[in-house]
Motif scaffolding. Structure first.
Motif, PDB file in Angstrom:
ATOM      1  N   PRO A 142      64.837 -17.843  20.671  1.00 28.44           N
ATOM      2  CA  PRO A 142      66.268 -18.078  20.511  1.00 28.44           C
ATOM      3  C   PRO A 142      67.072 -17.795  21.780  1.00 28.44           C
ATOM      4  O   PRO A 142      68.094 -18.456  22.026  1.00 28.44           O
ATOM      5  CB  PRO A 142      66.650 -17.109  19.387  1.00 28.44           C
ATOM      6  CG  PRO A 142      65.392 -16.910  18.614  1.00 28.44           C
ATOM      7  CD  PRO A 142      64.313 -16.910  19.657  1.00 28.44           C
ATOM      8  N   ILE A 143      66.625 -16.837  22.580  1.00 29.41           N
ATOM      9  CA  ILE A 143      67.339 -16.518  23.823  1.00 29.41           C
ATOM     10  C   ILE A 143      67.153 -17.650  24.829  1.00 29.41           C
ATOM     11  O   ILE A 143      68.105 -18.074  25.510  1.00 29.41           O
ATOM     12  CB  ILE A 143      66.847 -15.184  24.400  1.00 29.41           C
ATOM     13  CG1 ILE A 143      67.011 -14.068  23.374  1.00 29.41           C
ATOM     14  CG2 ILE A 143      67.601 -14.840  25.675  1.00 29.41           C
ATOM     15  CD1 ILE A 143      66.421 -12.740  23.802  1.00 29.41           C
ATOM     16  N   ARG A 144      65.936 -18.161  24.930  1.00 28.79           N
ATOM     17  CA  ARG A 144      65.694 -19.306  25.802  1.00 28.79           C
ATOM     18  C   ARG A 144      66.490 -20.527  25.323  1.00 28.79           C
ATOM     19  O   ARG A 144      67.004 -21.316  26.139  1.00 28.79           O
ATOM     20  CB  ARG A 144      64.200 -19.633  25.847  1.00 28.79           C
ATOM     21  CG  ARG A 144      63.381 -18.592  26.601  1.00 28.79           C
ATOM     22  CD  ARG A 144      61.890 -18.874  26.511  1.00 28.79           C
ATOM     23  NE  ARG A 144      61.145 -17.991  27.378  1.00 28.79           N
ATOM     24  CZ  ARG A 144      60.866 -18.232  28.653  1.00 28.79           C
ATOM     25  NH1 ARG A 144      61.258 -19.390  29.197  1.00 28.79           N
ATOM     26  NH2 ARG A 144      60.199 -17.377  29.378  1.00 28.79           N
ATOM     27  N   ALA A 145      66.601 -20.673  24.009  1.00 31.30           N
ATOM     28  CA  ALA A 145      67.394 -21.772  23.458  1.00 31.30           C
ATOM     29  C   ALA A 145      68.867 -21.630  23.831  1.00 31.30           C
ATOM     30  O   ALA A 145      69.564 -22.637  24.033  1.00 31.30           O
ATOM     31  CB  ALA A 145      67.231 -21.820  21.936  1.00 31.30           C
ATOM     32  N   TYR A 146      69.330 -20.400  23.942  1.00 26.90           N
ATOM     33  CA  TYR A 146      70.717 -20.145  24.358  1.00 26.90           C
ATOM     34  C   TYR A 146      70.931 -20.614  25.797  1.00 26.90           C
ATOM     35  O   TYR A 146      71.921 -21.295  26.102  1.00 26.90           O
ATOM     36  CB  TYR A 146      71.002 -18.660  24.215  1.00 26.90           C
ATOM     37  CG  TYR A 146      72.395 -18.203  24.563  1.00 26.90           C
ATOM     38  CD1 TYR A 146      73.523 -18.922  24.187  1.00 26.90           C
ATOM     39  CD2 TYR A 146      72.570 -17.018  25.273  1.00 26.90           C
ATOM     40  CE1 TYR A 146      74.800 -18.473  24.500  1.00 26.90           C
ATOM     41  CE2 TYR A 146      73.842 -16.557  25.588  1.00 26.90           C
ATOM     42  CZ  TYR A 146      74.949 -17.285  25.203  1.00 26.90           C
ATOM     43  OH  TYR A 146      76.211 -16.829  25.517  1.00 26.90           O
ATOM     44  N   ARG A 176      69.237 -22.860  27.355  1.00 24.71           N
ATOM     45  CA  ARG A 176      69.141 -24.318  27.339  1.00 24.71           C
ATOM     46  C   ARG A 176      70.427 -24.940  26.800  1.00 24.71           C
ATOM     47  O   ARG A 176      70.908 -25.966  27.304  1.00 24.71           O
ATOM     48  CB  ARG A 176      67.939 -24.739  26.491  1.00 24.71           C
ATOM     49  CG  ARG A 176      67.540 -26.193  26.612  1.00 24.71           C
ATOM     50  CD  ARG A 176      66.271 -26.459  25.799  1.00 24.71           C
ATOM     51  NE  ARG A 176      65.237 -25.487  26.086  1.00 24.71           N
ATOM     52  CZ  ARG A 176      64.745 -24.630  25.180  1.00 24.71           C
ATOM     53  NH1 ARG A 176      65.194 -24.649  23.933  1.00 24.71           N
ATOM     54  NH2 ARG A 176      63.797 -23.783  25.515  1.00 24.71           N
ATOM     55  N   ALA A 177      71.010 -24.302  25.773  1.00 22.27           N
ATOM     56  CA  ALA A 177      72.238 -24.833  25.179  1.00 22.27           C
ATOM     57  C   ALA A 177      73.415 -24.729  26.141  1.00 22.27           C
ATOM     58  O   ALA A 177      74.275 -25.628  26.174  1.00 22.27           O
ATOM     59  CB  ALA A 177      72.539 -24.098  23.879  1.00 22.27           C
ATOM     60  N   GLU A 200      69.943 -23.834  32.925  1.00 23.96           N
ATOM     61  CA  GLU A 200      68.796 -23.258  32.220  1.00 23.96           C
ATOM     62  C   GLU A 200      67.913 -22.431  33.145  1.00 23.96           C
ATOM     63  O   GLU A 200      67.525 -21.299  32.807  1.00 23.96           O
ATOM     64  CB  GLU A 200      67.967 -24.343  31.552  1.00 23.96           C
ATOM     65  CG  GLU A 200      66.798 -23.776  30.757  1.00 23.96           C
ATOM     66  CD  GLU A 200      66.011 -24.857  30.029  1.00 23.96           C
ATOM     67  OE1 GLU A 200      65.057 -24.502  29.307  1.00 23.96           O
ATOM     68  OE2 GLU A 200      66.348 -26.052  30.178  1.00 23.96           O
ATOM     69  N   GLU A 201      67.581 -22.951  34.306  1.00 27.90           N
ATOM     70  CA  GLU A 201      66.708 -22.217  35.230  1.00 27.90           C
ATOM     71  C   GLU A 201      67.357 -20.912  35.677  1.00 27.90           C
ATOM     72  O   GLU A 201      66.695 -19.859  35.733  1.00 27.90           O
ATOM     73  CB  GLU A 201      66.383 -23.086  36.446  1.00 27.90           C
ATOM     74  CG  GLU A 201      65.416 -22.430  37.408  1.00 27.90           C
ATOM     75  CD  GLU A 201      65.022 -23.348  38.550  1.00 27.90           C
ATOM     76  OE1 GLU A 201      64.420 -22.848  39.526  1.00 27.90           O
ATOM     77  OE2 GLU A 201      65.319 -24.561  38.482  1.00 27.90           O
ATOM     78  N   LEU A 202      68.653 -20.947  35.957  1.00 31.47           N
ATOM     79  CA  LEU A 202      69.376 -19.741  36.349  1.00 31.47           C
ATOM     80  C   LEU A 202      69.386 -18.718  35.216  1.00 31.47           C
ATOM     81  O   LEU A 202      69.182 -17.517  35.438  1.00 31.47           O
ATOM     82  CB  LEU A 202      70.812 -20.103  36.746  1.00 31.47           C
ATOM     83  CG  LEU A 202      71.728 -18.955  37.187  1.00 31.47           C
ATOM     84  CD1 LEU A 202      71.193 -18.304  38.451  1.00 31.47           C
ATOM     85  CD2 LEU A 202      73.140 -19.482  37.411  1.00 31.47           C
ATOM     86  N   GLY A 203      69.605 -19.194  33.998  1.00 32.08           N
ATOM     87  CA  GLY A 203      69.640 -18.299  32.842  1.00 32.08           C
ATOM     88  C   GLY A 203      68.296 -17.645  32.589  1.00 32.08           C
ATOM     89  O   GLY A 203      68.220 -16.447  32.307  1.00 32.08           O
ATOM     90  N   LEU A 204      67.220 -18.409  32.715  1.00 35.63           N
ATOM     91  CA  LEU A 204      65.891 -17.842  32.486  1.00 35.63           C
ATOM     92  C   LEU A 204      65.515 -16.854  33.587  1.00 35.63           C
ATOM     93  O   LEU A 204      64.801 -15.871  33.334  1.00 35.63           O
ATOM     94  CB  LEU A 204      64.858 -18.956  32.379  1.00 35.63           C
ATOM     95  CG  LEU A 204      65.025 -19.893  31.171  1.00 35.63           C
ATOM     96  CD1 LEU A 204      63.931 -20.949  31.151  1.00 35.63           C
ATOM     97  CD2 LEU A 204      65.036 -19.109  29.868  1.00 35.63           C
ATOM     98  N   ALA A 247      62.198 -25.466  18.835  1.00 33.73           N
ATOM     99  CA  ALA A 247      63.087 -25.289  19.980  1.00 33.73           C
ATOM    100  C   ALA A 247      63.535 -23.845  20.160  1.00 33.73           C
ATOM    101  O   ALA A 247      64.038 -23.484  21.229  1.00 33.73           O
ATOM    102  CB  ALA A 247      64.323 -26.190  19.824  1.00 33.73           C
ATOM    103  N   ALA A 248      63.358 -23.023  19.134  1.00 36.63           N
ATOM    104  CA  ALA A 248      63.748 -21.604  19.207  1.00 36.63           C
ATOM    105  C   ALA A 248      62.828 -20.803  18.296  1.00 36.63           C
ATOM    106  O   ALA A 248      63.257 -20.216  17.301  1.00 36.63           O
ATOM    107  CB  ALA A 248      65.207 -21.426  18.796  1.00 36.63           C
TER     108      ALA A 248
END
Length: 223
Positions: free
Chosen positions: A19-23, A25-26, A36-40, A89-90
Motif C-alpha cells: 500500500p505504501i508503494r501504491a501511494y 505510484r498514485a 514514483e522513483e523519488l518516493g520509493l 497493485a497494493a
C-alpha cells in the motif's frame, strides 16, 4: 468485565509495503509525474534508518511535499492508493497464524480494529485471511491520534484495554493517556523510547504475551 484488544491495521494486522508503494505510484499518477522513483527512494531511506519519519507513508508524503505537491494532491493520491488495498497493485499479508490466534480469544476478549484508513478492501482482506469473524467491531477513518480516544474510553468502560500498533504517537500514546496498556510492533519496536507494556517485531511475536495479558485482565476483573 471483558478486556478489549484494539488492533491497528497497516503495519500491525496488514503487513507489507504494497500500500505504501501504491501511494508513491498514485502521487506520480495524480499530482507529480515522475515522482514514483523519488518516493520509493525516500521509503528506502526510512526503512534503512537513514531518515526520521513516523512511517513509510510519512516518508513518501514528506518527499512529495519537498517536490511541491500540495495537500489536496496528497489526499487524492492517498484515496486512490487505498482503493487498491489488498489488490495486486497494493498487496498485503497477515501476520503468521493471525486467524488461529484471534480464535483463541473468542469469548475471552473483544477484538476491535481501529484504522485511519477508509474501509475499501479491508473486510475482503480480513475475510480472505479467516480473521474477519473474530472482530467485534471495525472502526474506519478514525482520525488518530485524537480519534482513538473515544474508542479507548468506550472500551475502558467494559474492562481493561490493550492497544496494539506500530506508531506510538497514533496507536499507543493516546491509549496510554486514558488508562490502556500498549503493545508496540514494527520497525521501531526495539528502538522507540515509548514505554510500551510489550513489544515485538510483528504481532505474531506477541501472541503469548497478549494471551497472558487477557488471562491476567480477566483474573483481575473477577476479584
Amino acid at each position: 468485565m471483558v478486556p478489549t484488544i484494539i488492533l491497528d491495521l497497516d503495519g500491525t494486522v496488514a503487513l507489507g509495503d504494497g500500500p505504501i508503494r501504491a501511494y508513491a505510484r498514485a502521487i506520480d499518477e495524480v499530482a507529480c509525474p515522475g515522482f514514483e522513483e523519488l518516493g520509493l527512494a525516500a521509503l528506502r531511506e526510512y526503512v534503512e534508518g537513514r531518515a526520521e519519519h513516523r512511517d513509510g507513508y510519512h516518508a513518501i508524503a514528506a518527499a512529495a511535499q519537498a517536490a511541491g505537491v500540495a495537500d489536496d494532491g496528497l489526499q487524492r493520491a492517498y484515496t486512490l492508493s487505498r482503493e487498491r488495498f489488498g489488490t495486486p497493485a497494493a498487496p498485503v499479508s497477515a501476520p503468521s497464524g493471525l486467524a488461529d490466534f484471534l480464535a483463541t480469544l473468542q469469548g475471552r476478549a473483544t477484538v476491535v480494529l481501529a484504522t485511519n484508513s477508509p474501509p475499501v478492501g479491508i473486510e475482503e482482506a480480513l475475510r480472505e485471511w479467516g480473521a474477519l469473524p473474530h472482530f467485534g467491531a471495525l472502526h474506519y477513518s478514525v482520525g488518530k491520534p485524537a480519534g482513538l480516544v473515544p474508542i479507548v474510553r468506550a472500551a475502558r468502560a467494559q474492562g481493561p484495554v490493550l492497544s496494539v500498533g506500530d506508531i506510538p504517537e497514533f496507536d499507543l500514546h493516546p491509549a496510554a493517556m486514558h488508562g490502556a496498556d500498549t503493545a508496540l510492533v514494527g520497525p521501531s519496536s526495539q528502538t522507540s523510547g515509548f514505554e510500551a507494556t510489550m513489544r515485538g517485531h510483528t504481532l505474531t511475536d506477541l501472541y503469548d504475551d497478549i494471551s497472558a495479558w487477557v488471562r491476567a485482565s480477566r483474573a483481575s476483573s473477577a476479584e
